[in-house]
Enzyme design. Structure first.
Site, PDB file in Angstrom:
ATOM      1  N   TYR A   1      -1.715  -3.541  -7.010  1.00  0.00           N
ATOM      2  CA  TYR A   1      -1.463  -4.406  -5.859  1.00  0.00           C
ATOM      3  C   TYR A   1      -2.381  -4.175  -4.668  1.00  0.00           C
ATOM      4  O   TYR A   1      -2.650  -3.027  -4.299  1.00  0.00           O
ATOM      5  CB  TYR A   1      -0.005  -4.237  -5.396  1.00  0.00           C
ATOM      6  CG  TYR A   1       0.404  -5.301  -4.399  1.00  0.00           C
ATOM      7  CD1 TYR A   1       0.335  -6.645  -4.751  1.00  0.00           C
ATOM      8  CD2 TYR A   1       0.822  -4.977  -3.122  1.00  0.00           C
ATOM      9  CE1 TYR A   1       0.672  -7.638  -3.849  1.00  0.00           C
ATOM     10  CE2 TYR A   1       1.175  -5.970  -2.212  1.00  0.00           C
ATOM     11  CZ  TYR A   1       1.098  -7.295  -2.581  1.00  0.00           C
ATOM     12  OH  TYR A   1       1.444  -8.285  -1.691  1.00  0.00           O
TER      13      TYR A   1
ATOM     14  N   ARG B   1       0.840  -1.189   0.000  1.00  0.00           N
ATOM     15  CA  ARG B   1       0.000   0.000   0.000  1.00  0.00           C
ATOM     16  C   ARG B   1       0.872   1.234   0.000  1.00  0.00           C
ATOM     17  O   ARG B   1       1.935   1.243   0.602  1.00  0.00           O
ATOM     18  CB  ARG B   1      -0.855   0.040   1.277  1.00  0.00           C
ATOM     19  CG  ARG B   1      -2.099  -0.782   1.252  1.00  0.00           C
ATOM     20  CD  ARG B   1      -2.926  -0.526   2.498  1.00  0.00           C
ATOM     21  NE  ARG B   1      -2.296  -1.027   3.701  1.00  0.00           N
ATOM     22  CZ  ARG B   1      -1.641  -0.288   4.573  1.00  0.00           C
ATOM     23  NH1 ARG B   1      -1.529   1.015   4.404  1.00  0.00           N
ATOM     24  NH2 ARG B   1      -1.097  -0.825   5.638  1.00  0.00           N
TER      25      ARG B   1
ATOM     26  N   ARG C   1       1.768 -12.075  -0.145  1.00  0.00           N
ATOM     27  CA  ARG C   1       0.433 -12.376   0.393  1.00  0.00           C
ATOM     28  C   ARG C   1      -0.170 -13.652  -0.181  1.00  0.00           C
ATOM     29  O   ARG C   1       0.191 -14.090  -1.272  1.00  0.00           O
ATOM     30  CB  ARG C   1      -0.513 -11.221   0.024  1.00  0.00           C
ATOM     31  CG  ARG C   1      -0.076  -9.858   0.532  1.00  0.00           C
ATOM     32  CD  ARG C   1      -0.484  -9.653   1.958  1.00  0.00           C
ATOM     33  NE  ARG C   1      -0.066  -8.367   2.487  1.00  0.00           N
ATOM     34  CZ  ARG C   1      -0.757  -7.682   3.389  1.00  0.00           C
ATOM     35  NH1 ARG C   1      -1.900  -8.150   3.846  1.00  0.00           N
ATOM     36  NH2 ARG C   1      -0.305  -6.540   3.866  1.00  0.00           N
TER      37      ARG C   1
ATOM     38  N   CYS D   1       0.826  -7.354  12.145  1.00  0.00           N
ATOM     39  CA  CYS D   1       1.126  -7.574  13.573  1.00  0.00           C
ATOM     40  C   CYS D   1       0.420  -8.817  14.090  1.00  0.00           C
ATOM     41  O   CYS D   1       0.162  -8.942  15.283  1.00  0.00           O
ATOM     42  CB  CYS D   1       0.697  -6.369  14.410  1.00  0.00           C
ATOM     43  SG  CYS D   1       1.799  -4.967  14.237  1.00  0.00           S
TER      44      CYS D   1
ATOM     45  N   LYS E   1      -9.450  -1.737   1.825  1.00  0.00           N
ATOM     46  CA  LYS E   1      -9.119  -0.578   2.663  1.00  0.00           C
ATOM     47  C   LYS E   1      -9.903   0.671   2.234  1.00  0.00           C
ATOM     48  O   LYS E   1     -10.363   1.444   3.069  1.00  0.00           O
ATOM     49  CB  LYS E   1      -7.615  -0.296   2.599  1.00  0.00           C
ATOM     50  CG  LYS E   1      -6.750  -1.482   2.974  1.00  0.00           C
ATOM     51  CD  LYS E   1      -7.049  -1.976   4.364  1.00  0.00           C
ATOM     52  CE  LYS E   1      -6.087  -3.090   4.772  1.00  0.00           C
ATOM     53  NZ  LYS E   1      -6.343  -3.580   6.111  1.00  0.00           N
TER      54      LYS E   1
ATOM     55  N   ASP F   1      -9.441  -9.101   9.300  1.00  0.00           N
ATOM     56  CA  ASP F   1      -8.907  -7.766   8.994  1.00  0.00           C
ATOM     57  C   ASP F   1      -9.873  -6.611   9.258  1.00  0.00           C
ATOM     58  O   ASP F   1      -9.427  -5.549   9.681  1.00  0.00           O
ATOM     59  CB  ASP F   1      -8.467  -7.727   7.519  1.00  0.00           C
ATOM     60  CG  ASP F   1      -7.540  -6.557   7.223  1.00  0.00           C
ATOM     61  OD1 ASP F   1      -6.666  -6.267   8.058  1.00  0.00           O
ATOM     62  OD2 ASP F   1      -7.687  -5.927   6.161  1.00  0.00           O
TER      63      ASP F   1
ATOM     64  N   HIS G   1     -10.531  -1.583  11.661  1.00  0.00           N
ATOM     65  CA  HIS G   1      -9.460  -2.471  11.200  1.00  0.00           C
ATOM     66  C   HIS G   1      -9.263  -3.557  12.260  1.00  0.00           C
ATOM     67  O   HIS G   1      -8.311  -3.518  13.030  1.00  0.00           O
ATOM     68  CB  HIS G   1      -8.190  -1.617  11.033  1.00  0.00           C
ATOM     69  CG  HIS G   1      -7.079  -2.314  10.317  1.00  0.00           C
ATOM     70  ND1 HIS G   1      -5.759  -1.931  10.451  1.00  0.00           N
ATOM     71  CD2 HIS G   1      -7.074  -3.342   9.447  1.00  0.00           C
ATOM     72  CE1 HIS G   1      -4.998  -2.689   9.695  1.00  0.00           C
ATOM     73  NE2 HIS G   1      -5.769  -3.564   9.077  1.00  0.00           N
TER      74      HIS G   1
ATOM     75  N   SER H   1      -1.192  -3.221  10.676  1.00  0.00           N
ATOM     76  CA  SER H   1      -0.929  -4.175   9.603  1.00  0.00           C
ATOM     77  C   SER H   1       0.313  -5.018   9.928  1.00  0.00           C
ATOM     78  O   SER H   1       1.302  -4.499  10.437  1.00  0.00           O
ATOM     79  CB  SER H   1      -0.681  -3.420   8.302  1.00  0.00           C
ATOM     80  OG  SER H   1      -1.769  -2.579   8.044  1.00  0.00           O
TER      81      SER H   1
HETATM   82  C1  OXD Z   1      -3.035  -4.147   5.677  1.00  0.00           C
HETATM   83  C2  OXD Z   1      -3.694  -5.280   5.017  1.00  0.00           C
HETATM   84  O1  OXD Z   1      -2.067  -3.615   5.140  1.00  0.00           O
HETATM   85  O2  OXD Z   1      -4.593  -5.868   5.630  1.00  0.00           O
HETATM   86  O3  OXD Z   1      -3.476  -3.796   6.778  1.00  0.00           O
HETATM   87  O4  OXD Z   1      -3.363  -5.601   3.868  1.00  0.00           O
HETATM   88 MN    MN Z   2      -5.179  -4.842   7.399  1.00  0.00          MN
END
Ligand code: OXD
Ligand code: MN
Length: 660
Positions: A267, A119, A443, A320, A276, A343, A296, A318
């Site tokens: 991406y 991102r 991912r 974590c 998001k 998420d 989130h 993100s």
């Molecule tokens: C993030 C995701 O970056 O879930 O939080 O992809």
């Molecule tokens: Mn996320």
């Protein structure tokens, strides 16, 4: 859906952009004409089952208006069928953008441009007429780190110039999608236009997509999402392996119009606009206006050995460990954990005053490195069917590899890194560190329904009742393993004060340093953070509601550079304490940060030797520094706009630290 012709002689590419008769798409306007590089030009016409003329007037108008600007060679309305998906995936393989992974069932690998791997935050904007509706006003000479604002009209001009002809030579796909179970009162509908087949295939995993959505939508309103990789193809031009346009990148949200425009990246969160952009940035503003929350957060169902079930929602920044926690395998016998989402949570009070949560997504877009049978056996049980992997390494036996799978890859296979380094396994340890096999933000994109511990009610249109909300982050020191907020106001202060070590999920920050990430929403706020805090504070005054308890957890405390807490499945030991607190058990004592477990109330049976005391150490000097950092952050970022309740909580925290 079938391939009508793969012979270029039979099916020439149109030389001119799609022609619209009298402003309306022609019949050919709904044909599927994938564009391939000239060397392999083999134009195929895949019949689309939904014609543009079948669309409801509002949808059709949206599509037609953008056909004029984007000038695609063709338009295809996605019906979401498996036949359509098979054709899409076949096409992606033919143009070299997906590689089949023969070791697994219906799994594919995509490798992006090294310029398009995460991102972007600096080029992400929220556009509202008034700046203060999007971002808080910082103190003089301070730069806001809580979002980027642009005037919507100015941004419209910029985006229009980027979008002019940006789909030339490509097909524009129209993706109708639902965030949340189809037809649920808690769900919302979007239509995404995109020129990326990878996005179409990924959106089919991540959202409920296709014909059923149009049936539910009828001629209702929807979130308008426009995405282009920003790489038009002129006649005979060779396509890029991964088309994108870094120089002109922009990810734009218009909350006043429920619109999203994304240009230049193919991406993840930049291009899968349901995630998001919609489910957090746009949805958080809708939630503010309608009195609910778009957060989130993972959603997890927990059943204790007595058979009592509770759901928790947890916000971590993100990368974590949200996905790991969402699929936790409890190490204490008798406990069961079931996954609703990993998420995003949309939460709204029902008539009985319970906070009900749905997962608006339909798939996991999880970080691959670190995922293995030890850390997340349930993810491993999910991802080897019907999955698109991106930027992971591949193995000579047709499989995948990433950091963390060293013990699970057959000894005799050779590994090709995401950047194409062959025999990567033969590199020295130093070289491996310098050039990891998989990109750290690589991912898997995989259906939620495949998760072996998916909650039976994960698609319940009414949502699941939330008893506890957790905040957390990577904090090597100062912050204890767990503490409970003293009240809802204090919990809001705890969420606002979150900090965590930066990870690879966003490309704009150096890994390692401590970043403020309030509510794990810093990159995802759709409106002014100060107003967001007020919204959270206000919720408790909704008549007749039962507020969940709020906690903060930290699995990442270190001593001598090593993690103290084993984490993963052993996190159930902390969740067990949280569960008991929700039941009102007297197992907590006060501390300057909040309520911590009374000694011996965390179940450590069978854990082996563990230094519990150091997991709860809160040296006065470190707490003082914590309070000073928070105060500085609020003063600088919110200047005069710090809600009184938050300021009061800060003062009380400082007082508790001073009293130590
Ligand atoms: C993030 C995701 O970056 O879930 O939080 O992809
Ligand atoms: Mn996320």
């Amino acid at each position: 859906m079938s391939i009508v012709s793969s012979d270029p002689a039979l099916s020439p590419l149109p030389r001119t952009p799609l022609r619209l008769a009298g402003g309306l798409p022609t019949k050919t306007g709904s044909k599927f004409i994938p564009r391939t590089s000239p060397a392999t030009t083999g134009v195929r016409y895949l019949s689309a089952s939904i014609q543009l003329t079948d669309l409801a007037p509002r949808v059709r108008e949206f599509v037609e208006e953008h056909v004029k600007i984007l000038r695609p060679a063709n338009v295809h309305v996605c019906d979401g069928s498996s036949e359509e998906n098979q054709s899409m995936v076949k096409l992606l393989q033919d143009i070299g953008r997906l590689k089949k992974l023969d070791k697994y069932e219906n799994c594919y690998l995509a490798i992006t441009s090294p310029e398009d791997v995460a991102r972007v935050e600096k080029q992400t904007y929220v556009c509202t007429t008034k700046k203060e509706d999007s971002v808080p006003t910082p103190a003089p000479r301070v730069e806001s780190v809580l979002g980027n604002w642009k005037d919507p009209q100015e941004m419209d001009k910029e985006m229009e110039s980027k979008f002019q002809g940006s789909m030339e030579g490509r097909t524009m796909y129209v993706i109708p999608f639902s965030m949340g179970p189809l037809g649920s009162k808690l769900s919302k509908i979007g239509i995404q236009l995109t020129d990326s087949e990878y996005v179409v295939a990924s959106m089919r995993i991540m959202t409920r997509m296709g014909r059923g959505v149009l049936d539910v939508l009828k001629d209702g309103s929807f979130v308008k999402c426009v995405h282009s990789v920003g790489y038009p193809l002129s006649e005979g031009q060779k396509d890029a392996e991964w088309p994108c346009n870094k120089k002109k990148l922009a990810i734009v949200q218009y909350p006043e119009r429920n619109e999203i425009k994304s240009f230049g990246s193919g991406y993840g969160g930049n291009s899968l606009l349901g995630k998001k952009c919609f489910a957090l940035r746009i949805a958080s503003t809708i939630a503010r206006d309608e009195g609910w929350l778009a957060e989130h957060m993972l959603i997890l169902g927990l059943t204790n050995p007595q058979g009592v079930k509770k759901y928790i929602a947890a916000a971590f920044p993100s990368a974590c460990g949200k996905t790991n926690m969402a699929m936790l395998t409890p190490t204490i016998p008798g406990w069961k954990a079931e996954c609703v989402g990993d998420d995003i949570a949309w939460m709204r009070f029902n008539e009985e005053g319970r906070l009900m949560a749905i997962n608006p997504e339909n798939g996991f877009f999880g970080v691959a490195p670190g995922t293995n049978t030890g850390s997340n056996p349930n993810a491993m049980g999910t991802i080897f069917r019907n999955t698109i992997f991106t930027n992971v390494a591949s193995t000579s036996d047709g499989g995948v590899f990433w950091e963390g799978l060293e013990k699970e890859v057959p000894a005799d296979v050779s590994i090709t890194s995401w950047l194409g380094t062959k025999n990567w396994e033969k590199l020295t340890d130093h070289e491996k560190k310098e050039k990891p096999a998989a990109h750290p933000n690589s991912r898997f994109c995989t259906p939620t329904s495949q998760c072996p511990v998916v909650d039976p009610d994960w698609e319940d249109p009414r949502g699941v009742p939330i008893d506890a909300i957790l905040f957390g982050g990577r904090r090597p020191r100062t912050i204890p393993l767990v503490y409970e907020a003293n009240s809802w106001n204090h919990g809001v202060f705890v969420g606002a004060s979150m900090r965590s070590e930066a990870t690879s999920a966003a490309s704009d920050f150096k890994k390692g340093g401590l970043l403020h990430d309030p509510f794990a929403m810093r990159p995802f706020f759709g409106y002014n953070f100060s107003h967001y805090l007020q919204h959270w504070l206000r919720l408790q005054h909704t008549p007749g509601v039962q507020m969940p308890k709020i906690f903060h957890v930290n699995w990442f405390r270190k001593s001598d550079g090593k993690f103290i807490w084993p984490g993963f499945g052993d996190n159930i030991r902390v969740l067990d304490w949280i569960f008991r607190r929700c039941d009102g058990e007297d197992v907590a004592q006060s501390s300057p940060l909040g309520l911590i477990p009374k000694e011996g109330t965390i179940n450590t049976e069978g854990l082996g030797p563990i230094d519990m005391a150091s997991l709860f150490q809160m040296p006065k000097e470190e707490l003082r520094e914590e309070a000073a950092v928070m105060e500085d952050y609020f003063e600088k970022q919110l200047s005069g706009d710090i809600p009184a309740e938050v300021r009061q909580e800060l003062e009380q925290f400082k007082g508790r630290v001073d009293a130590l």
